[in-house]
Design a protein around this motif. Structure first.
Motif, PDB file in Angstrom:
ATOM      1  N   ILE A 172      42.502  39.236  32.109  1.00  0.00           N
ATOM      2  CA  ILE A 172      42.430  39.028  33.562  1.00  0.00           C
ATOM      3  C   ILE A 172      41.212  38.186  33.968  1.00  0.00           C
ATOM      4  O   ILE A 172      40.258  38.069  33.219  1.00  0.00           O
ATOM      5  CB  ILE A 172      42.435  40.383  34.323  1.00  0.00           C
ATOM      6  CG1 ILE A 172      41.271  41.284  33.878  1.00  0.00           C
ATOM      7  CG2 ILE A 172      43.768  41.093  34.125  1.00  0.00           C
ATOM      8  CD1 ILE A 172      41.115  42.526  34.726  1.00  0.00           C
ATOM      9  N   TRP A 174      38.249  36.610  37.028  1.00  0.00           N
ATOM     10  CA  TRP A 174      37.077  37.154  37.724  1.00  0.00           C
ATOM     11  C   TRP A 174      37.225  37.199  39.242  1.00  0.00           C
ATOM     12  O   TRP A 174      36.315  37.623  39.938  1.00  0.00           O
ATOM     13  CB  TRP A 174      35.842  36.328  37.364  1.00  0.00           C
ATOM     14  CG  TRP A 174      36.080  34.838  37.294  1.00  0.00           C
ATOM     15  CD1 TRP A 174      36.308  34.116  36.157  1.00  0.00           C
ATOM     16  CD2 TRP A 174      36.151  33.900  38.380  1.00  0.00           C
ATOM     17  NE1 TRP A 174      36.504  32.786  36.464  1.00  0.00           N
ATOM     18  CE2 TRP A 174      36.412  32.626  37.818  1.00  0.00           C
ATOM     19  CE3 TRP A 174      36.010  34.007  39.768  1.00  0.00           C
ATOM     20  CZ2 TRP A 174      36.551  31.467  38.595  1.00  0.00           C
ATOM     21  CZ3 TRP A 174      36.152  32.856  40.540  1.00  0.00           C
ATOM     22  CH2 TRP A 174      36.412  31.613  39.952  1.00  0.00           C
ATOM     23  N   LYS A 198      41.396  43.079  28.663  1.00  0.00           N
ATOM     24  CA  LYS A 198      40.085  42.420  28.647  1.00  0.00           C
ATOM     25  C   LYS A 198      39.787  41.817  30.025  1.00  0.00           C
ATOM     26  O   LYS A 198      40.468  40.894  30.463  1.00  0.00           O
ATOM     27  CB  LYS A 198      40.040  41.285  27.615  1.00  0.00           C
ATOM     28  CG  LYS A 198      38.605  40.758  27.451  1.00  0.00           C
ATOM     29  CD  LYS A 198      38.539  39.438  26.720  1.00  0.00           C
ATOM     30  CE  LYS A 198      38.770  38.255  27.631  1.00  0.00           C
ATOM     31  NZ  LYS A 198      37.761  38.103  28.703  1.00  0.00           N
ATOM     32  N   GLU A 201      34.536  37.754  31.589  1.00  0.00           N
ATOM     33  CA  GLU A 201      33.153  38.004  31.147  1.00  0.00           C
ATOM     34  C   GLU A 201      32.141  38.082  32.301  1.00  0.00           C
ATOM     35  O   GLU A 201      31.092  38.699  32.169  1.00  0.00           O
ATOM     36  CB  GLU A 201      32.732  36.965  30.095  1.00  0.00           C
ATOM     37  CG  GLU A 201      32.887  35.505  30.498  1.00  0.00           C
ATOM     38  CD  GLU A 201      34.281  34.943  30.205  1.00  0.00           C
ATOM     39  OE1 GLU A 201      35.268  35.710  30.246  1.00  0.00           O
ATOM     40  OE2 GLU A 201      34.375  33.719  29.961  1.00  0.00           O
ATOM     41  N   GLY A 250      44.906  33.613  35.030  1.00  0.00           N
ATOM     42  CA  GLY A 250      43.731  32.766  34.878  1.00  0.00           C
ATOM     43  C   GLY A 250      44.106  31.304  35.032  1.00  0.00           C
ATOM     44  O   GLY A 250      45.059  30.965  35.743  1.00  0.00           O
ATOM     45  N   SER A 251      43.358  30.442  34.349  1.00  0.00           N
ATOM     46  CA  SER A 251      43.555  29.006  34.547  1.00  0.00           C
ATOM     47  C   SER A 251      44.819  28.506  33.853  1.00  0.00           C
ATOM     48  O   SER A 251      45.264  29.082  32.852  1.00  0.00           O
ATOM     49  CB  SER A 251      42.346  28.250  34.002  1.00  0.00           C
ATOM     50  OG  SER A 251      42.239  28.459  32.614  1.00  0.00           O
ATOM     51  N   LEU A 273      49.132  31.668  36.851  1.00  0.00           N
ATOM     52  CA  LEU A 273      48.124  30.610  36.673  1.00  0.00           C
ATOM     53  C   LEU A 273      47.662  30.054  38.020  1.00  0.00           C
ATOM     54  O   LEU A 273      47.620  30.766  38.992  1.00  0.00           O
ATOM     55  CB  LEU A 273      48.701  29.544  35.743  1.00  0.00           C
ATOM     56  CG  LEU A 273      49.329  30.123  34.458  1.00  0.00           C
ATOM     57  CD1 LEU A 273      50.026  29.051  33.649  1.00  0.00           C
ATOM     58  CD2 LEU A 273      48.287  30.846  33.619  1.00  0.00           C
ATOM     59  N   GLN A 353      31.461  27.732  38.326  1.00  0.00           N
ATOM     60  CA  GLN A 353      32.484  27.521  39.350  1.00  0.00           C
ATOM     61  C   GLN A 353      31.918  26.714  40.509  1.00  0.00           C
ATOM     62  O   GLN A 353      32.599  25.844  41.057  1.00  0.00           O
ATOM     63  CB  GLN A 353      33.046  28.869  39.818  1.00  0.00           C
ATOM     64  CG  GLN A 353      34.252  28.755  40.734  1.00  0.00           C
ATOM     65  CD  GLN A 353      35.422  28.016  40.100  1.00  0.00           C
ATOM     66  OE1 GLN A 353      35.652  28.112  38.900  1.00  0.00           O
ATOM     67  NE2 GLN A 353      36.146  27.247  40.894  1.00  0.00           N
ATOM     68  N   GLU A 403      43.610  22.043  41.612  1.00  0.00           N
ATOM     69  CA  GLU A 403      43.079  23.325  42.072  1.00  0.00           C
ATOM     70  C   GLU A 403      41.543  23.257  42.105  1.00  0.00           C
ATOM     71  O   GLU A 403      40.919  22.920  41.106  1.00  0.00           O
ATOM     72  CB  GLU A 403      43.523  24.449  41.142  1.00  0.00           C
ATOM     73  CG  GLU A 403      43.045  25.805  41.601  1.00  0.00           C
ATOM     74  CD  GLU A 403      43.605  26.953  40.781  1.00  0.00           C
ATOM     75  OE1 GLU A 403      43.454  26.940  39.547  1.00  0.00           O
ATOM     76  OE2 GLU A 403      44.190  27.870  41.385  1.00  0.00           O
TER      77      GLU A 403
HETATM   78  P1  NAI Z   1      39.835  31.134  32.392  1.00  0.00           P
HETATM   79  O1  NAI Z   1      41.300  30.925  32.435  1.00  0.00           O
HETATM   80  O2  NAI Z   1      39.039  30.536  31.295  1.00  0.00           O
HETATM   81  O3  NAI Z   1      39.534  32.732  32.361  1.00  0.00           O
HETATM   82  C1  NAI Z   1      40.468  33.741  32.637  1.00  0.00           C
HETATM   83  C2  NAI Z   1      40.445  34.809  31.549  1.00  0.00           C
HETATM   84  O4  NAI Z   1      40.912  34.247  30.323  1.00  0.00           O
HETATM   85  C3  NAI Z   1      39.057  35.376  31.242  1.00  0.00           C
HETATM   86  O5  NAI Z   1      39.194  36.757  30.957  1.00  0.00           O
HETATM   87  C4  NAI Z   1      38.659  34.610  29.981  1.00  0.00           C
HETATM   88  O6  NAI Z   1      37.728  35.304  29.181  1.00  0.00           O
HETATM   89  C5  NAI Z   1      39.986  34.493  29.257  1.00  0.00           C
HETATM   90  N1  NAI Z   1      40.104  33.393  28.297  1.00  0.00           N
HETATM   91  C6  NAI Z   1      39.430  32.214  28.278  1.00  0.00           C
HETATM   92  N2  NAI Z   1      39.854  31.453  27.253  1.00  0.00           N
HETATM   93  C7  NAI Z   1      40.812  32.164  26.600  1.00  0.00           C
HETATM   94  C8  NAI Z   1      41.643  31.907  25.463  1.00  0.00           C
HETATM   95  N3  NAI Z   1      41.571  30.772  24.796  1.00  0.00           N
HETATM   96  N4  NAI Z   1      42.535  32.850  25.095  1.00  0.00           N
HETATM   97  C9  NAI Z   1      42.637  34.007  25.772  1.00  0.00           C
HETATM   98  N5  NAI Z   1      41.878  34.305  26.839  1.00  0.00           N
HETATM   99  C10 NAI Z   1      40.978  33.395  27.265  1.00  0.00           C
HETATM  100  O7  NAI Z   1      39.249  30.686  33.795  1.00  0.00           O
HETATM  101  P2  NAI Z   1      37.755  30.136  34.128  1.00  0.00           P
HETATM  102  O8  NAI Z   1      37.291  29.187  33.081  1.00  0.00           O
HETATM  103  O9  NAI Z   1      36.912  31.317  34.388  1.00  0.00           O
HETATM  104  O10 NAI Z   1      38.012  29.317  35.474  1.00  0.00           O
HETATM  105  C11 NAI Z   1      38.371  27.952  35.414  1.00  0.00           C
HETATM  106  C12 NAI Z   1      39.380  27.606  36.480  1.00  0.00           C
HETATM  107  O11 NAI Z   1      40.548  28.372  36.296  1.00  0.00           O
HETATM  108  C13 NAI Z   1      38.955  27.901  37.911  1.00  0.00           C
HETATM  109  O12 NAI Z   1      38.204  26.868  38.424  1.00  0.00           O
HETATM  110  C14 NAI Z   1      40.282  28.059  38.601  1.00  0.00           C
HETATM  111  O13 NAI Z   1      40.769  26.787  38.955  1.00  0.00           O
HETATM  112  C15 NAI Z   1      41.187  28.645  37.539  1.00  0.00           C
HETATM  113  N6  NAI Z   1      41.338  30.107  37.672  1.00  0.00           N
HETATM  114  C16 NAI Z   1      42.515  30.611  38.169  1.00  0.00           C
HETATM  115  C17 NAI Z   1      42.668  31.968  38.358  1.00  0.00           C
HETATM  116  C18 NAI Z   1      43.903  32.556  38.930  1.00  0.00           C
HETATM  117  O14 NAI Z   1      43.841  33.621  39.535  1.00  0.00           O
HETATM  118  N7  NAI Z   1      45.053  31.967  38.742  1.00  0.00           N
HETATM  119  C19 NAI Z   1      41.582  32.914  38.055  1.00  0.00           C
HETATM  120  C20 NAI Z   1      40.408  32.295  37.459  1.00  0.00           C
HETATM  121  C21 NAI Z   1      40.312  30.950  37.308  1.00  0.00           C
END
Ligand code: NAI
Ligand code: MG
Length: 493
Positions: A172, A174, A198, A201, A250-251, A273, A353, A403
């Motif tokens: 999930i 943040w 998980k 972080e 997440g992203s 996403l 961010q 985004e």
């Molecule tokens: P992220 O997608 O990297 O993080 C989300 C989760 O995925 C965290 O728990 C992270 O530890 C985990 N993660 C990261 N890499 C992974 C991998 N290779 N395999 C499995 N899990 C992994 O998002 P980040 O870097 O914090 O934010 C970047 C952009 O993502 C933001 O600017 C926003 O545009 C987008 N985002 C979208 C979200 C949504 O609710 N759809 C939430 C957070 C970010």
């Protein structure tokens, strides 16, 4: 300041807002330990990695606590605990018994709501008003809602037999740390699965507090395991051979990595996403209400919302009026200490961010868009961003396509229904949209043609555990919430 505000009523309101006395929430009700371990098999355990990382308060940049970093061996241990609990206990337990545990978790979140709200705000930067009035109660509601389904699956899927999937790996983000944990854990447990979750972080604390509740609620050991770490830990969960389902929010970039990693395996997945939601205001809409909805849609939670209304389309005849009202309203928003009950816009979740958001603000200016930012006072320390509007935006501009995940709104005008439908759909995403109009027929026409998973009419960002949520296109697949949310955690026989 005053010269920006033409309307007298708004000026008066603004002056009185500026003069609000500080109303900070006390931190006393929240106990944060100096260090947190992994929650595996019902116990808090030191990580085999022996590593910890810090989590900070983004509003002050102060360190709050140290969090364990799970390595592959820790992930293996958590998955093994989840598998054993699945085979020996949870799968076999009468469904009404399972329901009791889930109800208990819901009630215990309510009992400790204040503590959860404070910790959510300290660790993530969102205004206390939001964590208190939205995140925490909605998280409890998800547990209540899915507890209700646990012993009624035969009614949810009449004439079908349902079996759980097994062990779910859940990752999930943040932006809604506790709420996303609830969205993931509640339906999984109700359907008879066990989980390894998980949190992100930057914001692990409320998930670890939830682990304390799960322990106190006497949920059988191993049914819920909560392990912390960054992307490498997440990838170890995704790639673990004994996991039956991955649920990720997440992203889009990480969503694609996960999709590739599980291709060719039997793992099921739901991916929630990114988004680039269009809010559409027609000339017949109640404009003040619409402006309020747009403000809520993009500035709620600092724009850290996948379904944030980050694009605004306004019908040409009311364009100037709406933009003027938006600017006036922007001036009344209070940016600052998230622990203050008057704060509308809290801290950006991380320096990383904030850098992304500032990069997009620069791109918008380079693309020739016209920027308007509120002139509010800004805190000296911590990560903050002024609420920002862009006009003179072209559909092809990056600020209208990508985004940003911050308090930045790209505004365009339109003339006809067909034109706005085409513009709203012209994006790689399809998570949500909003339509503001007095005419039901117009709303129905648009909702049937907009390619978005959730469409709000004359409101925005409204959530309820009974409503499914999820996207089209690069916004992911699968649905969470409601009956649809159950389907993601069962096999139908
Ligand atoms: P992220 O997608 O990297 O993080 C989300 C989760 O995925 C965290 O728990 C992270 O530890 C985990 N993660 C990261 N890499 C992974 C991998 N290779 N395999 C499995 N899990 C992994 O998002 P980040 O870097 O914090 O934010 C970047 C952009 O993502 C933001 O600017 C926003 O545009 C987008 N985002 C979208 C979200 C949504 O609710 N759809 C939430 C957070 C970010
Ligand atoms: Mg933090």
């Amino acid at each position: 300041m005053a010269k920006l505000v033409k309307n007298n009523t708004i000026k008066l309101k603004f002056d009185s807002v500026k003069n609000f006395a500080p109303a900070p929430e006390s931190k006393k009700a929240a106990k944060i330990d100096p260090q947190y371990d992994l929650f595996i098999n019902g116990k808090f355990e030191r990580p085999m990695s022996k590593k910890y990382f810090s989590t900070i308060n983004p509003a002050t940049e102060e360190k709050l606590s140290m969090i364990a970093e799970a390595n592959t061996a820790d992930v293996n241990k958590a998955v093994k605990a989840a598998r054993t609990a699945y085979d020996k206990t949870w799968k076999k337990m009468p469904t009404a018994e399972r329901a009791k545990y889930i109800y208990r978790i819901a009630r215990m979140i309510q009992e400790r709501a204040r503590e959860f709200a404070i910790i959510e705000t300290l660790d993530g930067g969102k205004p206390i008003r939001e964590s208190r009035d939205f995140d925490v109660p909605t998280a409890a509601n998800h547990f209540f809602y899915y507890a209700g389904w646990a012993d009624k699956l035969e009614y949810a899927f009449p004439n079908r037999k349902t079996t759980p999937l097994g062990v779910a790996g859940q990752i999930i983000p943040w932006n809604f740390p506790l709420l996303m944990a609830a969205w993931k854990i509640a339906p999984a447990l109700a359907c008879g699965n066990t989980v390894v979750l998980k949190p992100a972080e930057n914001t692990s604390l409320t998930a670890l507090k939830l682990a304390e509740i799960i322990q106190e609620a006497d949920v059988p050991p191993g049914v819920v395991n909560i392990i912390t770490g960054a992307g490498v830990t997440g990838a170890a969960i995704v790639n673990h051979a004994d996991i039956n389902k991955i649920a990720f929010t997440g992203s889009t970039d990480v969503g694609k990595i996960i999709q590739r990693a599980i291709a060719g395996t039997n793992k099921k997945a739901t991916l929630e996403l990114g988004g680039k939601a269009a809010n559409i205001i027609f000339e017949d809409a109640p404009l003040d209400q619409a402006v309020e909805g747009v403000i809520n849609g993009i500035f709620f939670n600092q724009g850290h919302v996948c379904c944030a209304g980050s694009r605004l389309y306004v019908q040409e005849s009311v364009f100037n009026e709406v933009v003027r009202k938006l600017k006036d309203r922007l001036e009344t928003l209070i940016v600052g200490d998230p622990m203050d009950k008057n704060t509308d816009i809290g801290a950006i979740n991380s320096k990383a961010q904030l850098d992304i958001i500032n990069k997009y603000i620069k791109i918008g200016l380079q693309e020739g868009a016209e920027m308007y930012q509120s002139s509010c006072a800004m805190p000296k320390k911590g990560f903050y961003c002024r609420p920002t509007l862009f006009t003179n935006v072209a559909q092809s501009n990056r600020i209208a396509q990508e985004e940003i995940f911050g308090p930045v709104l790209a505004i365009q005008s339109f003339r006809t229904d067909d034109e706005v439908i085409e513009k709203a759909n012209n994006t790689a995403y399809g998570l949500s949209a909003g339509v503001w109009s007095d005419k039901g027929s117009k709303i129905f026409n648009l909702t049937s043609k907009l390619r978005a998973g959730v469409i709000w009419a004359n409101t925005f960002n409204k959530f309820d555990p009974t409503s499914p949520f999820g996207g089209y296109k690069e916004s992911g697949y699968g649905r969470e919430g409601g009956l649809h949310g159950l389907s993601a955690y069962i096999n139908l026989v």
